[in-house]
Design a protein around this motif. Structure first.
Motif, PDB file in Angstrom:
ATOM      1  N   GLN A  98       0.851  -1.193   0.000  1.00 64.28           N
ATOM      2  CA  GLN A  98       0.000   0.000   0.000  1.00 64.28           C
ATOM      3  C   GLN A  98       0.887   1.244   0.000  1.00 64.28           C
ATOM      4  O   GLN A  98       1.809   1.362   0.807  1.00 64.28           O
ATOM      5  N   ILE A  99       0.617   2.153  -0.935  1.00 61.90           N
ATOM      6  CA  ILE A  99       1.377   3.407  -1.043  1.00 61.90           C
ATOM      7  C   ILE A  99       0.459   4.538  -0.629  1.00 61.90           C
ATOM      8  O   ILE A  99      -0.643   4.667  -1.161  1.00 61.90           O
ATOM      9  N   ARG A 100       0.915   5.368   0.317  1.00 60.49           N
ATOM     10  CA  ARG A 100       0.016   6.384   0.878  1.00 60.49           C
ATOM     11  C   ARG A 100       0.436   7.819   0.587  1.00 60.49           C
ATOM     12  O   ARG A 100      -0.194   8.747   1.092  1.00 60.49           O
ATOM     13  N   SER A 101       1.506   8.012  -0.170  1.00 58.75           N
ATOM     14  CA  SER A 101       1.897   9.393  -0.450  1.00 58.75           C
ATOM     15  C   SER A 101       2.373   9.515  -1.891  1.00 58.75           C
ATOM     16  O   SER A 101       2.707   8.513  -2.525  1.00 58.75           O
ATOM     17  N   PRO A 102       2.398  10.740  -2.413  1.00 58.71           N
ATOM     18  CA  PRO A 102       2.814  10.920  -3.812  1.00 58.71           C
ATOM     19  C   PRO A 102       4.313  10.732  -3.998  1.00 58.71           C
ATOM     20  O   PRO A 102       5.073  10.691  -3.024  1.00 58.71           O
ATOM     21  N   PHE A 103       4.728  10.637  -5.241  1.00 59.82           N
ATOM     22  CA  PHE A 103       6.145  10.450  -5.552  1.00 59.82           C
ATOM     23  C   PHE A 103       6.901  11.766  -5.501  1.00 59.82           C
ATOM     24  O   PHE A 103       6.361  12.819  -5.845  1.00 59.82           O
ATOM     25  N   VAL A 104       8.154  11.682  -5.072  1.00 61.37           N
ATOM     26  CA  VAL A 104       9.047  12.826  -5.148  1.00 61.37           C
ATOM     27  C   VAL A 104       9.333  13.076  -6.631  1.00 61.37           C
ATOM     28  O   VAL A 104       9.481  12.128  -7.410  1.00 61.37           O
ATOM     29  N   LYS A 105       9.398  14.348  -7.007  1.00 59.07           N
ATOM     30  CA  LYS A 105       9.614  14.702  -8.421  1.00 59.07           C
ATOM     31  C   LYS A 105      10.862  13.995  -8.973  1.00 59.07           C
ATOM     32  O   LYS A 105      11.892  13.932  -8.311  1.00 59.07           O
ATOM     33  N   ASN A 106      10.732  13.478 -10.179  1.00 60.61           N
ATOM     34  CA  ASN A 106      11.838  12.804 -10.888  1.00 60.61           C
ATOM     35  C   ASN A 106      12.310  11.498 -10.237  1.00 60.61           C
ATOM     36  O   ASN A 106      13.391  11.006 -10.539  1.00 60.61           O
ATOM     37  N   LYS A 107      11.507  10.927  -9.309  1.00 61.88           N
ATOM     38  CA  LYS A 107      11.904   9.664  -8.669  1.00 61.88           C
ATOM     39  C   LYS A 107      11.068   8.480  -9.168  1.00 61.88           C
ATOM     40  O   LYS A 107      11.188   7.377  -8.653  1.00 61.88           O
ATOM     41  N   TYR A 108      10.200   8.717 -10.146  1.00 62.78           N
ATOM     42  CA  TYR A 108       9.347   7.650 -10.688  1.00 62.78           C
ATOM     43  C   TYR A 108      10.176   6.459 -11.146  1.00 62.78           C
ATOM     44  O   TYR A 108       9.927   5.323 -10.782  1.00 62.78           O
ATOM     45  N   ARG A 109      11.159   6.757 -12.012  1.00 58.04           N
ATOM     46  CA  ARG A 109      11.940   5.690 -12.647  1.00 58.04           C
ATOM     47  C   ARG A 109      12.719   4.881 -11.617  1.00 58.04           C
ATOM     48  O   ARG A 109      12.756   3.656 -11.663  1.00 58.04           O
ATOM     49  N   SER A 110      13.299   5.596 -10.657  1.00 62.80           N
ATOM     50  CA  SER A 110      14.060   4.937  -9.594  1.00 62.80           C
ATOM     51  C   SER A 110      13.154   3.982  -8.797  1.00 62.80           C
ATOM     52  O   SER A 110      13.531   2.859  -8.479  1.00 62.80           O
ATOM     53  N   PHE A 111      11.919   4.443  -8.507  1.00 58.55           N
ATOM     54  CA  PHE A 111      10.981   3.607  -7.753  1.00 58.55           C
ATOM     55  C   PHE A 111      10.607   2.357  -8.555  1.00 58.55           C
ATOM     56  O   PHE A 111      10.555   1.255  -8.012  1.00 58.55           O
ATOM     57  N   CYS A 112      10.338   2.534  -9.856  1.00 59.70           N
ATOM     58  CA  CYS A 112       9.964   1.389 -10.703  1.00 59.70           C
ATOM     59  C   CYS A 112      11.058   0.327 -10.706  1.00 59.70           C
ATOM     60  O   CYS A 112      10.777  -0.865 -10.557  1.00 59.70           O
ATOM     61  N   HIS A 113      12.301   0.760 -10.845  1.00 57.59           N
ATOM     62  CA  HIS A 113      13.415  -0.197 -10.870  1.00 57.59           C
ATOM     63  C   HIS A 113      13.546  -0.920  -9.532  1.00 57.59           C
ATOM     64  O   HIS A 113      13.760  -2.134  -9.483  1.00 57.59           O
ATOM     65  N   THR A 114      13.413  -0.146  -8.455  1.00 61.05           N
ATOM     66  CA  THR A 114      13.493  -0.737  -7.113  1.00 61.05           C
ATOM     67  C   THR A 114      12.396  -1.775  -6.901  1.00 61.05           C
ATOM     68  O   THR A 114      12.649  -2.879  -6.425  1.00 61.05           O
ATOM     69  N   LEU A 115      11.181  -1.385  -7.271  1.00 63.78           N
ATOM     70  CA  LEU A 115      10.029  -2.262  -7.072  1.00 63.78           C
ATOM     71  C   LEU A 115      10.194  -3.555  -7.871  1.00 63.78           C
ATOM     72  O   LEU A 115       9.997  -4.655  -7.340  1.00 63.78           O
ATOM     73  N   LEU A 116      10.592  -3.435  -9.130  1.00 62.45           N
ATOM     74  CA  LEU A 116      10.703  -4.626  -9.976  1.00 62.45           C
ATOM     75  C   LEU A 116      11.862  -5.521  -9.555  1.00 62.45           C
ATOM     76  O   LEU A 116      11.786  -6.744  -9.681  1.00 62.45           O
TER      77      LEU A 116
END
Length: 274
Positions: A98-116
């Motif tokens: 469960q994710i409860r807060s928005p993403f930090v700007k420009n951190k989308y890609r980093s999060f996707c790689h971490t998650l996968l």
């Protein structure tokens, strides 16, 4: 602790060993229009009283702390919750992030790689991303029929593609990349969908079994949208049995509304104002 890439890691609750998620289905929301995915995930966690097994420690999300959103009694109402937590339901082989807060700007890609990379290291069988997209930005073909759509990566298409056909589900349509100029090049367009498109395309590239379930919606009271999306998920996973109403015309699914939803629109106006 299970270290991952620089973007984050799974931290189990307490000092216990990391739980085993091999063969589990990972369910998570895209932080998207109307927070529909997050509300739908809330319903799953609350209905099954899922056990919190850990946290997803990451610098890609805005920091947040609050009270237990799924409090059921005085004793557990003061438990703290943070921006990314992991819940497990071993009886149905489901793990929820469960994710409860928005993403930090420009951190989308980093999060996707971490998650996968976590999905791969924890040996989850498949990922289901619950998302939403702006209703007002639909193209003509998307205005017909149901407001619910799905997407499958090639890796999962082979396994569940036939089932989606039998359920009569509608796949998310691609639209022309350059409308009116070149109508042959088609692209996926998910306005308001947050990380949906990026996470989906990365999963396609990395051979990950991922399905996206999404609903076209508008900002406002998004509880009906969340219920529609979680019912859509249930058509596939059969998490809860539907019960026929007495008149047998409508089926009713018994999702448990979490305690925290009472404050979804704030706590009302203080009487002192008047």
């Amino acid at each position: 602790m299970v270290p991952l890439s620089a973007g984050g890691m799974f931290v189990p609750c307490g000092s216990s060993a990391p739980p085993d998620f091999e063969g589990f289905t990972l369910l998570l929301p895209a932080v998207s229009v109307g927070n529909v995915g997050q509300l739908a995930v809330d319903l799953v966690i609350s209905t099954f009283d899922m056990l919190k097994v850990g946290y997803f420690y990451t610098d890609c999300l805005v920091p947040m702390v609050g009270n237990n959103p799924y409090a059921t009694a005085e004793e557990n109402s003061t438990d703290l919750s943070i921006n990314a937590e992991v819940y497990s339901l071993p009886s149905k082989k489901i793990v929820v992030l469960q994710i409860r807060s928005p993403f930090v700007k420009n951190k989308y890609r980093s999060f996707c790689h971490t998650l996968l990379s976590w999905v791969k290291s924890s040996k989850c069988a498949k990922v289901i991303l619950l998302s939403s997209s702006h209703a007002y930005q639909r193209d003509d073909q998307q205005l017909h029929g149901t407001p619910l759509r799905y997407l499958l990566t090639p890796a999962i298409q082979k396994i569940v593609g036939d089932l989606m056909q039998r359920l009569n589900w509608k796949e998310m349509e691609k639209i022309p990349a350059y409308p009116g100029v070149n109508d042959t090049e088609m692209v996926l367009h998910i306005p308001g969908g947050g990380i949906t498109k990026l996470l989906f395309s990365e999963s396609c590239t990395n051979g990950i079994q991922m399905a996206v379930l999404l609903k076209f919606c508008s900002e406002g009271d998004n509880i009906p949208d969340a219920l529609a999306l979680v019912n859509y998920l249930n058509e596939w996973l059969q998490l809860i049995k539907s019960e026929q109403n007495r008149d047998a015309t409508t089926t009713c699914l018994q999702w448990k509304i979490p305690h925290s939803w009472r404050l979804l629109f704030g706590s009302g106006l203080p009487p002192a104002l008047f």
